[in-house]
Design a protein around this motif. Structure first.
Motif, PDB file in Angstrom:
ATOM      1  N   GLN A  99      -8.978   8.133   5.870  1.00  0.00           N
ATOM      2  CA  GLN A  99      -8.544   7.572   4.588  1.00  0.00           C
ATOM      3  C   GLN A  99      -7.448   8.427   3.958  1.00  0.00           C
ATOM      4  O   GLN A  99      -6.425   7.906   3.481  1.00  0.00           O
ATOM      5  CB  GLN A  99      -9.759   7.479   3.656  1.00  0.00           C
ATOM      6  N   ASP A 100      -7.641   9.748   3.959  1.00  0.00           N
ATOM      7  CA  ASP A 100      -6.647  10.640   3.349  1.00  0.00           C
ATOM      8  C   ASP A 100      -5.299  10.532   4.051  1.00  0.00           C
ATOM      9  O   ASP A 100      -4.255  10.406   3.401  1.00  0.00           O
ATOM     10  CB  ASP A 100      -7.141  12.094   3.402  1.00  0.00           C
ATOM     11  N   ASN A 102      -4.034   8.156   5.970  1.00  0.00           N
ATOM     12  CA  ASN A 102      -3.371   6.864   5.783  1.00  0.00           C
ATOM     13  C   ASN A 102      -2.811   6.713   4.373  1.00  0.00           C
ATOM     14  O   ASN A 102      -1.818   6.008   4.167  1.00  0.00           O
ATOM     15  CB  ASN A 102      -4.325   5.720   6.121  1.00  0.00           C
ATOM     16  N   GLN A 103      -3.421   7.395   3.407  1.00  0.00           N
ATOM     17  CA  GLN A 103      -2.875   7.386   2.048  1.00  0.00           C
ATOM     18  C   GLN A 103      -1.595   8.209   1.974  1.00  0.00           C
ATOM     19  O   GLN A 103      -0.604   7.788   1.376  1.00  0.00           O
ATOM     20  CB  GLN A 103      -3.912   7.942   1.072  1.00  0.00           C
ATOM     21  N   TYR A 104      -1.602   9.389   2.610  1.00  0.00           N
ATOM     22  CA  TYR A 104      -0.456  10.293   2.499  1.00  0.00           C
ATOM     23  C   TYR A 104       0.682   9.906   3.439  1.00  0.00           C
ATOM     24  O   TYR A 104       1.842  10.196   3.162  1.00  0.00           O
ATOM     25  CB  TYR A 104      -0.874  11.734   2.813  1.00  0.00           C
ATOM     26  N   PRO A 106       1.507   6.574   5.095  1.00  0.00           N
ATOM     27  CA  PRO A 106       1.270   5.155   5.370  1.00  0.00           C
ATOM     28  C   PRO A 106       2.143   4.658   6.518  1.00  0.00           C
ATOM     29  O   PRO A 106       3.202   5.210   6.801  1.00  0.00           O
ATOM     30  CB  PRO A 106       1.649   4.478   4.050  1.00  0.00           C
ATOM     31  N   THR A 216       5.427  11.617   1.430  1.00  0.00           N
ATOM     32  CA  THR A 216       5.313  10.270   0.896  1.00  0.00           C
ATOM     33  C   THR A 216       5.890  10.195  -0.509  1.00  0.00           C
ATOM     34  O   THR A 216       5.669  11.079  -1.320  1.00  0.00           O
ATOM     35  CB  THR A 216       3.831   9.866   0.849  1.00  0.00           C
ATOM     36  N   GLY A 219       5.122   5.122  -1.863  1.00  0.00           N
ATOM     37  CA  GLY A 219       4.484   4.361  -0.800  1.00  0.00           C
ATOM     38  C   GLY A 219       5.242   4.328   0.503  1.00  0.00           C
ATOM     39  O   GLY A 219       4.862   3.636   1.430  1.00  0.00           O
TER      40      GLY A 219
END
Length: 255
Positions: A99-100, A102-104, A106, A216, A219
Motif C-alpha cells: 500500500q505504501d 503504490n501510494q508513493y 503510483p 511523487t 499523483g
C-alpha cells in the motif's frame, strides 16, 4: 506514526557492534547489484558485504561501499534500547508495504513479496548516555522493484555529527537527507522526523533498483537517473521533488 513493527531478533549489546551475517529470504536489488545477505550495524547503518563498526559518520558521497544509513552516528546499545531486525514474506507487513509503495510510486502496480525491517529502538548515544533515539530502515522488494524507507521516531538531541541517506560503490547513486551534519539532524525539531520526501512527516522513501529512482508529486512519478543530479536541489525545500530532464533541472513543489 511512520514506524513499521518494532520486533524480531535482538542484536547483541556491543558498542560499535553488528548483527551476524543475515541471509535474506529474497534477493535485494540495490542500484545494479544483487545481494543475498546483510548486516545491521549498531551505529545506524546497513551494509551488505561485511559488518561496519565505524562510529564517526562520513559524508556522502564516499564512493567506497553500498550502504543504507538512516542514522549514522555514535550509538551505544549497552545501556538502554534494543536493535531489532526481522524479515517478512507474508502477512500484514507485506500488505502495508504494498500500500505504501503504490501510494508513493503510483503506476508500478507494485506487489511486495519481502520486507526487511531494522529498528534502532530507544538506543542511546555513546557512552551509555541514557538518551533514547528510534530510527528504522525498511527494505521492500517485489518483482524487479526494490525500495528503501527510512522512518523516524523520537530523536534525542546531540552534538554528534549525523549522516542520514544512502551511498553506493563509486557513488553512482547517493542521497543525503537534508539536515545531515547540521544541528537540524537531532532533537525535537529534527528535520528527519519533521520532514519527508513523500509528504508524510518522519518517512522518506526511495526506489533503489537498477538506478531508476522516482519521487511523487500531484499523483505523478518523476524519474531521475542519478541522485547526484538531485543533490543541489535537496536543500531548497523540504516539500520539493526534482525532475531531471537531460541536463535541465526543474523544481516541482509538492502540494
Amino acid at each position: 506514526g511512520p514506524l513499521y513493527p518494532t520486533s524480531g531478533t535482538v542484536s547483541s549489546a556491543i558498542d560499535d557492534g553488528s548483527s551476524p551475517q543475515i541471509t535474506l529470504l529474497r534477493p535485494f536489488f540495490y542500484f545494479g547489484r544483487t545481494y543475498n545477505s546483510i548486516y545491521v550495524n549498531h551505529n545506524g547503518h546497513l551494509t551488505f558485504t561485511g559488518p561496519l563498526s565505524e562510529f564517526t559518520s562520513q559524508r556522502f558521497p564516499q564512493r567506497i561501499r553500498d550502504i543504507i544509513a538512516p542514522f549514522w552516528t555514535d550509538l551505544d546499545n549497552r545501556g538502554n534500547g534494543q536493535i531489532y531486525y526481522n524479515q517478512y514474506t507474508s502477512g500484514t507487513v507485506l500488505q502495508q508495504a504494498t500500500q505504501d509503495i503504490n501510494q508513493y510510486f503510483p503506476g508500478l502496480n507494485f506487489n511486495a513479496n519481502w520486507v526487511f525491517v531494522a529498528t534502532w529502538y530507544e538506543v542511546a548515544y555513546y557512552p551509555t548516555s541514557g538518551t533514547r533515539t528510534t530510527v528504522q530502515a525498511v527494505l521492500i522488494s517485489g518483482g524487479q522493484y526494490s525500495f528503501v524507507l527510512m522512518n523516524y521516531g523520537i530523536i534525542a538531541s546531540t552534538t554528534l555529527s549525523i549522516q542520514a541517506g544512502y551511498d553506493t560503490i563509486g557513488s553512482t547513486h547517493y542521497y543525503v537527507l537534508p539536515g545531515s551534519f547540521t544541528s537540524a539532524a537531532s532533537g525535537s525539531n529534527s528535520n528527519f522526523r519533521l520532514g519527508s520526501n513523500v509528504n508524510e512527516p518522519g518517512r522518506w522513501a526511495f526506489r533503489t533498483d537498477h538506478g531508476s529512482t522516482g519521487c511523487t508529486f500531484n499523483g505523478k512519478t518523476a524519474g531521475y537517473r542519478r541522485q547526484l543530479l538531485l543533490q543541489p536541489l535537496c536543500y531548497i525545500s523540504l516539500q520539493s521533488c526534482a525532475t531531471v530532464i537531460g541536463k535541465a533541472r526543474i523544481l516541482t513543489t509538492m502540494h
